[in-house]
Design an enzyme around this catalytic site. Structure first.
Site, PDB file in Angstrom:
ATOM      1  CB  CYS A   4     -24.736  -8.091  -7.493  1.00  0.00           C
ATOM      2  SG  CYS A   4     -24.773  -7.453  -5.811  1.00  0.00           S
ATOM      3  CB  CYS A  24     -22.332   4.286  -1.765  1.00  0.00           C
ATOM      4  SG  CYS A  24     -21.352   5.766  -1.398  1.00  0.00           S
ATOM      5  CB  CYS A  38     -15.330   8.117  -0.785  1.00  0.00           C
ATOM      6  SG  CYS A  38     -14.915   6.653   0.163  1.00  0.00           S
ATOM      7  CB  CYS A  85     -19.531  -0.028  -0.563  1.00  0.00           C
ATOM      8  SG  CYS A  85     -17.808   0.373  -0.246  1.00  0.00           S
ATOM      9  CB  CYS A  96     -16.837   4.299   5.052  1.00  0.00           C
ATOM     10  SG  CYS A  96     -18.514   3.944   4.476  1.00  0.00           S
ATOM     11  CB  CYS A 139     -21.327  -2.262  -3.185  1.00  0.00           C
ATOM     12  SG  CYS A 139     -20.993  -2.624  -4.915  1.00  0.00           S
ATOM     13  CG  ASP A 147      -2.031   0.901   1.267  1.00  0.00           C
ATOM     14  OD1 ASP A 147      -2.156   1.616   0.282  1.00  0.00           O
ATOM     15  OD2 ASP A 147      -2.781   0.909   2.235  1.00  0.00           O
ATOM     16  CB  CYS A 163     -20.301  -7.257  -0.576  1.00  0.00           C
ATOM     17  SG  CYS A 163     -19.710  -8.444  -1.788  1.00  0.00           S
ATOM     18  CB  CYS A 198     -20.356  -7.921  -9.448  1.00  0.00           C
ATOM     19  SG  CYS A 198     -18.989  -7.537  -8.353  1.00  0.00           S
TER      20      CYS A 198
HETATM   21  C1  B12 Z   1      -6.118   5.527  -3.048  1.00  0.00           C
HETATM   22  C2  B12 Z   1      -6.699   4.416  -2.215  1.00  0.00           C
HETATM   23  C3  B12 Z   1      -7.923   4.657  -1.584  1.00  0.00           C
HETATM   24  C4  B12 Z   1      -8.781   5.893  -1.899  1.00  0.00           C
HETATM   25  C5  B12 Z   1      -9.467   5.681  -3.269  1.00  0.00           C
HETATM   26  C6  B12 Z   1     -10.164   4.312  -3.387  1.00  0.00           C
HETATM   27  C7  B12 Z   1     -10.313   3.765  -4.802  1.00  0.00           C
HETATM   28  N1  B12 Z   1     -11.300   2.917  -4.949  1.00  0.00           N
HETATM   29  O1  B12 Z   1      -9.538   4.071  -5.682  1.00  0.00           O
HETATM   30  C8  B12 Z   1      -9.728   5.930  -0.658  1.00  0.00           C
HETATM   31  C9  B12 Z   1      -9.124   6.817   0.415  1.00  0.00           C
HETATM   32  C10 B12 Z   1     -11.172   6.420  -0.942  1.00  0.00           C
HETATM   33  C11 B12 Z   1      -9.671   4.477  -0.192  1.00  0.00           C
HETATM   34  C12 B12 Z   1     -10.655   3.888   0.574  1.00  0.00           C
HETATM   35  C13 B12 Z   1     -10.620   2.561   0.990  1.00  0.00           C
HETATM   36  N2  B12 Z   1      -9.569   1.716   0.905  1.00  0.00           N
HETATM   37 CO1  B12 Z   1      -8.025   2.108  -0.075  1.00  0.00          CO
HETATM   38  N3  B12 Z   1      -6.432   2.261  -1.228  1.00  0.00           N
HETATM   39  C14 B12 Z   1      -6.031   3.186  -2.061  1.00  0.00           C
HETATM   40  C15 B12 Z   1      -4.727   2.739  -2.752  1.00  0.00           C
HETATM   41  C16 B12 Z   1      -3.570   3.436  -2.058  1.00  0.00           C
HETATM   42  C17 B12 Z   1      -4.679   2.974  -4.282  1.00  0.00           C
HETATM   43  C18 B12 Z   1      -5.970   2.604  -5.060  1.00  0.00           C
HETATM   44  C19 B12 Z   1      -5.922   3.062  -6.518  1.00  0.00           C
HETATM   45  O2  B12 Z   1      -4.972   2.771  -7.229  1.00  0.00           O
HETATM   46  N4  B12 Z   1      -6.935   3.841  -6.966  1.00  0.00           N
HETATM   47  C20 B12 Z   1      -6.916   4.442  -8.323  1.00  0.00           C
HETATM   48  C21 B12 Z   1      -8.001   3.858  -9.264  1.00  0.00           C
HETATM   49  C22 B12 Z   1      -7.891   4.194 -10.747  1.00  0.00           C
HETATM   50  O3  B12 Z   1      -7.812   2.562  -9.341  1.00  0.00           O
HETATM   51  P1  B12 Z   1      -8.953   1.645  -9.190  1.00  0.00           P
HETATM   52  O4  B12 Z   1      -9.941   2.078  -8.168  1.00  0.00           O
HETATM   53  O5  B12 Z   1      -8.165   0.475  -8.898  1.00  0.00           O
HETATM   54  O6  B12 Z   1      -9.769   1.642 -10.633  1.00  0.00           O
HETATM   55  C23 B12 Z   1     -11.071   1.136 -10.613  1.00  0.00           C
HETATM   56  C24 B12 Z   1     -11.829   1.072 -11.896  1.00  0.00           C
HETATM   57  O7  B12 Z   1     -11.035   1.348 -12.925  1.00  0.00           O
HETATM   58  C25 B12 Z   1     -12.383  -0.332 -11.897  1.00  0.00           C
HETATM   59  N5  B12 Z   1     -11.767  -1.369 -12.750  1.00  0.00           N
HETATM   60  C26 B12 Z   1     -10.542  -1.470 -13.204  1.00  0.00           C
HETATM   61  N6  B12 Z   1     -10.399  -2.560 -13.920  1.00  0.00           N
HETATM   62  C27 B12 Z   1     -11.576  -3.194 -13.904  1.00  0.00           C
HETATM   63  C28 B12 Z   1     -11.950  -4.376 -14.492  1.00  0.00           C
HETATM   64  C29 B12 Z   1     -13.260  -4.813 -14.300  1.00  0.00           C
HETATM   65  C30 B12 Z   1     -13.669  -6.093 -14.927  1.00  0.00           C
HETATM   66  C31 B12 Z   1     -14.170  -4.037 -13.530  1.00  0.00           C
HETATM   67  C32 B12 Z   1     -15.571  -4.486 -13.314  1.00  0.00           C
HETATM   68  C33 B12 Z   1     -13.746  -2.853 -12.937  1.00  0.00           C
HETATM   69  C34 B12 Z   1     -12.455  -2.449 -13.151  1.00  0.00           C
HETATM   70  O8  B12 Z   1     -12.206  -0.823 -10.649  1.00  0.00           O
HETATM   71  C35 B12 Z   1     -11.007  -0.306 -10.269  1.00  0.00           C
HETATM   72  C36 B12 Z   1     -10.948  -0.570  -8.829  1.00  0.00           C
HETATM   73  O9  B12 Z   1     -11.141   0.662  -8.116  1.00  0.00           O
HETATM   74  C37 B12 Z   1      -4.724   1.195  -2.461  1.00  0.00           C
HETATM   75  C38 B12 Z   1      -3.352   0.566  -2.235  1.00  0.00           C
HETATM   76  C39 B12 Z   1      -2.612   0.338  -3.522  1.00  0.00           C
HETATM   77  N7  B12 Z   1      -1.378   0.795  -3.567  1.00  0.00           N
HETATM   78  O10 B12 Z   1      -3.130  -0.256  -4.444  1.00  0.00           O
HETATM   79  C40 B12 Z   1      -5.606   1.079  -1.176  1.00  0.00           C
HETATM   80  C41 B12 Z   1      -6.565  -0.114  -1.062  1.00  0.00           C
HETATM   81  C42 B12 Z   1      -7.323  -0.212  -2.364  1.00  0.00           C
HETATM   82  N8  B12 Z   1      -7.500   0.304  -0.040  1.00  0.00           N
HETATM   83  C43 B12 Z   1      -7.928  -0.654   0.716  1.00  0.00           C
HETATM   84  C44 B12 Z   1      -8.946  -0.522   1.700  1.00  0.00           C
HETATM   85  C45 B12 Z   1      -9.085  -1.641   2.726  1.00  0.00           C
HETATM   86  C46 B12 Z   1      -9.806   0.589   1.672  1.00  0.00           C
HETATM   87  C47 B12 Z   1     -11.127   0.754   2.448  1.00  0.00           C
HETATM   88  C48 B12 Z   1     -11.966  -0.521   2.485  1.00  0.00           C
HETATM   89  C49 B12 Z   1     -10.832   1.254   3.896  1.00  0.00           C
HETATM   90  C50 B12 Z   1     -12.090   1.565   4.705  1.00  0.00           C
HETATM   91  N9  B12 Z   1     -12.779   0.573   5.268  1.00  0.00           N
HETATM   92  O11 B12 Z   1     -12.444   2.711   4.854  1.00  0.00           O
HETATM   93  C51 B12 Z   1     -11.815   1.897   1.636  1.00  0.00           C
HETATM   94  C52 B12 Z   1     -12.732   1.325   0.536  1.00  0.00           C
HETATM   95  C53 B12 Z   1     -13.407   2.368  -0.300  1.00  0.00           C
HETATM   96  C54 B12 Z   1     -13.691   1.820  -1.711  1.00  0.00           C
HETATM   97  N10 B12 Z   1     -14.923   1.353  -1.967  1.00  0.00           N
HETATM   98  O12 B12 Z   1     -12.781   1.810  -2.555  1.00  0.00           O
HETATM   99  C55 B12 Z   1      -7.292  -1.974   0.346  1.00  0.00           C
HETATM  100  C56 B12 Z   1      -8.314  -2.801  -0.428  1.00  0.00           C
HETATM  101  C57 B12 Z   1      -8.200  -4.299  -0.250  1.00  0.00           C
HETATM  102  C58 B12 Z   1      -9.121  -5.009  -1.212  1.00  0.00           C
HETATM  103  N11 B12 Z   1      -9.654  -6.131  -0.806  1.00  0.00           N
HETATM  104  O13 B12 Z   1      -9.340  -4.576  -2.313  1.00  0.00           O
HETATM  105  C59 B12 Z   1      -6.044  -1.505  -0.523  1.00  0.00           C
HETATM  106  C60 B12 Z   1      -5.685  -2.418  -1.679  1.00  0.00           C
HETATM  107  C61 B12 Z   1      -4.882  -1.377   0.462  1.00  0.00           C
HETATM  108  C62 B12 Z   1      -4.245  -2.728   0.779  1.00  0.00           C
HETATM  109  N12 B12 Z   1      -2.973  -2.889   0.459  1.00  0.00           N
HETATM  110  O14 B12 Z   1      -4.843  -3.640   1.291  1.00  0.00           O
HETATM  111  N13 B12 Z   1      -8.548   3.859  -0.659  1.00  0.00           N
HETATM  112  S1  SF4 Z   2     -22.193  -5.957  -3.450  1.00  0.00           S
HETATM  113 FE1  SF4 Z   2     -20.401  -7.287  -3.825  1.00  0.00          FE
HETATM  114  S2  SF4 Z   2     -21.110  -8.741  -5.392  1.00  0.00           S
HETATM  115 FE2  SF4 Z   2     -22.574  -7.041  -5.365  1.00  0.00          FE
HETATM  116  S3  SF4 Z   2     -21.816  -5.631  -6.944  1.00  0.00           S
HETATM  117 FE3  SF4 Z   2     -20.938  -4.948  -5.017  1.00  0.00          FE
HETATM  118  S4  SF4 Z   2     -18.952  -5.953  -4.893  1.00  0.00           S
HETATM  119 FE4  SF4 Z   2     -20.127  -7.027  -6.465  1.00  0.00          FE
HETATM  120  S1  SF4 Z   3     -16.433   3.510   1.605  1.00  0.00           S
HETATM  121 FE1  SF4 Z   3     -18.493   4.329   2.180  1.00  0.00          FE
HETATM  122  S2  SF4 Z   3     -18.677   6.331   1.207  1.00  0.00           S
HETATM  123 FE2  SF4 Z   3     -16.904   5.269   0.253  1.00  0.00          FE
HETATM  124  S3  SF4 Z   3     -17.731   4.256  -1.545  1.00  0.00           S
HETATM  125 FE3  SF4 Z   3     -17.938   2.768   0.104  1.00  0.00          FE
HETATM  126  S4  SF4 Z   3     -19.970   3.139   1.022  1.00  0.00           S
HETATM  127 FE4  SF4 Z   3     -19.476   4.888  -0.266  1.00  0.00          FE
END
Ligand code: B12
Ligand code: SF4
Ligand code: SF4
Length: 307
Positions: A187, A194, A215, A244, A241, A190, A129, A248, A184
């Site tokens: 579904c 939100c 968020c 979401c 938070c 999530c 991370d 699931c 997914c």
């Molecule tokens: C920046 C970051 C955040 C930001 C932005 C989140 C985001 N979704 O991008 C914030 C602060 C909001 C955040 C929140 C959380 N985070 Co965070 N975060 C990161 C970080 C540092 C980078 C993520 C990133 O590259 N984002 C940039 C965007 C472009 O990338 P992306 O989201 O991956 O792109 C999306 C779309 O393009 C799409 N997509 C792309 N390809 C494809 C293909 C298909 C088929 C589909 C359907 C979709 C799809 O989905 C992608 C996934 O988001 C990572 C660690 C790391 N170095 O990877 C941890 C990480 C993602 N976080 C983590 C966690 C635990 C959380 C939280 C759950 C914490 C909490 N309980 O509050 C929340 C979840 C919120 C959420 N729903 O995402 C974990 C997730 C573990 C996991 N099982 O995935 C990580 C991996 C850290 C770790 N090493 O464990 N996070």
């Molecule tokens: S709730 Fe879980 S299974 Fe349903 S769309 Fe979201 S990530 Fe996928």
């Molecule tokens: S972490 Fe909370 S506010 Fe962020 S996307 Fe998920 S449900 Fe929405």
């Protein structure tokens, strides 16, 4: 040329160290279709997380991070707790335990030591991370699950309640994993759950993305402003938070992997009343160390106002 490593051996050692799952992918660059980071940035979804704008090319190619990289070993550490805390103000479940960065890093080093014992020329770097590498996308490549609509890695058995770490190594493996064919389906639970509409469909990339600006997780952890945007309803969350993820179905059936002791539960429930000394003491070895006491108080004030 380094010795080819047995993938079976790596996985066996990973399990012994305590990881719930391990997968291995060749260190080939990610395509922009599977990781649309540039679109996410262009839309401004990164809010103030300027670090996400840095080293973009490196995030696509682990060989720029570790010269001569040939394999990415991706590892999951599950964290679903056996129960949740009570009360109107709460922290996300991932923060119930100690700081995962440290724990995961210790485990990754233990695994590297074991691999070096068997393969003295094994070289690699562990990441959690903290470096410009997209943990989720490597886990997908390594067959550990797929990216759910909540944008998190969804493992078919452990759901999304798992941290991800990786070792990028210059060693080749005798076998690599393939991505799994999960999805997914129809579904959208999530997305609908939100409270802030932060999971948005990006037409250009044809997938869901998180707009961090709305968020609660971003706002309660990464936002450094004196107050939070009025339209963000954290629903009582004062750090991170879970909403979401709680929605699931995969997480509902996932086994718990963390036992929340009575003492720890009580300490977390009393935390909103903590003075600065008590907060700092708790936060020291916890993910809460990401924020300072004034942010903590800001989050409490914001959540209380929402209620
Ligand atoms: C920046 C970051 C955040 C930001 C932005 C989140 C985001 N979704 O991008 C914030 C602060 C909001 C955040 C929140 C959380 N985070 Co965070 N975060 C990161 C970080 C540092 C980078 C993520 C990133 O590259 N984002 C940039 C965007 C472009 O990338 P992306 O989201 O991956 O792109 C999306 C779309 O393009 C799409 N997509 C792309 N390809 C494809 C293909 C298909 C088929 C589909 C359907 C979709 C799809 O989905 C992608 C996934 O988001 C990572 C660690 C790391 N170095 O990877 C941890 C990480 C993602 N976080 C983590 C966690 C635990 C959380 C939280 C759950 C914490 C909490 N309980 O509050 C929340 C979840 C919120 C959420 N729903 O995402 C974990 C997730 C573990 C996991 N099982 O995935 C990580 C991996 C850290 C770790 N090493 O464990 N996070
Ligand atoms: S709730 Fe879980 S299974 Fe349903 S769309 Fe979201 S990530 Fe996928
Ligand atoms: S972490 Fe909370 S506010 Fe962020 S996307 Fe998920 S449900 Fe929405």
């Amino acid at each position: 040329m380094t010795t080819t490593v047995s993938a079976e051996f790596v996985k066996q050692q990973a399990a012994e160290v305590g990881f719930q799952a391990c997968g291995i992918a060749p260190a080939a660059p990610l395509h922009s279709e599977e990781f649309p980071l540039r679109q996410w940035l262009a839309a401004g979804y990164h809010a103030d997380m300027d670090y996400m704008q840095q080293h973009v090319d490196m995030r696509y190619d682990p060989r720029q991070l570790v010269e001569g990289a040939r394999s990415v070993v991706s590892l999951l550490l599950a964290y679903k707790p056996d129960r949740r805390t009570e009360g109107n103000l709460r922290i996300a479940q991932y923060a119930y335990g100690d700081d995962y960065h440290q724990r995961l890093k210790d485990m990754l080093f233990q695994l590297m030591d074991r691999l070096k014992q068997r393969y003295p020329d094994f070289q690699g770097r562990p990441f959690v991370d903290t470096a410009p590498i997209s943990d989720r996308h490597w886990a997908v490549r390594a067959g550990l699950g797929w990216i759910g609509n909540n944008t998190l890695l969804l493992n078919p058995h452990y759901g999304s309640y798992c941290f991800i770490g990786e070792i990028v190594t210059t060693s080749a493996m005798d076998r690599y994993d393939e991505p799994v064919a999960g999805s997914c389906g129809n579904c959208r639970r999530c997305v609908q759950a939100c409270p802030n509409g932060a999971i948005v469909f990006n037409v250009e990339s044809h997938c869901f993305m998180v707009d961090a600006r709305s968020c609660s997780s971003y706002n309660t952890i990464e936002n450094r402003d004196d107050s939070l945007p009025e339209n963000v309803d954290t629903k009582g969350y004062i750090f991170g938070c879970d909403i979401c993820q709680l929605a699931c179905p995969y997480n509902e059936t996932a086994p718990s992997s963390f036992s929340l002791s009575d003492d720890r539960k009580e300490a977390i429930e009393h935390l909103p009343l903590a003075d600065e000394t008590a907060f700092r003491h708790f936060a020291k070895h916890s993910p809460l160390n990401r924020i300072k006491y004034p942010q903590w108080q800001r989050n409490i004030a914001h959540a209380s106002k929402n209620r």
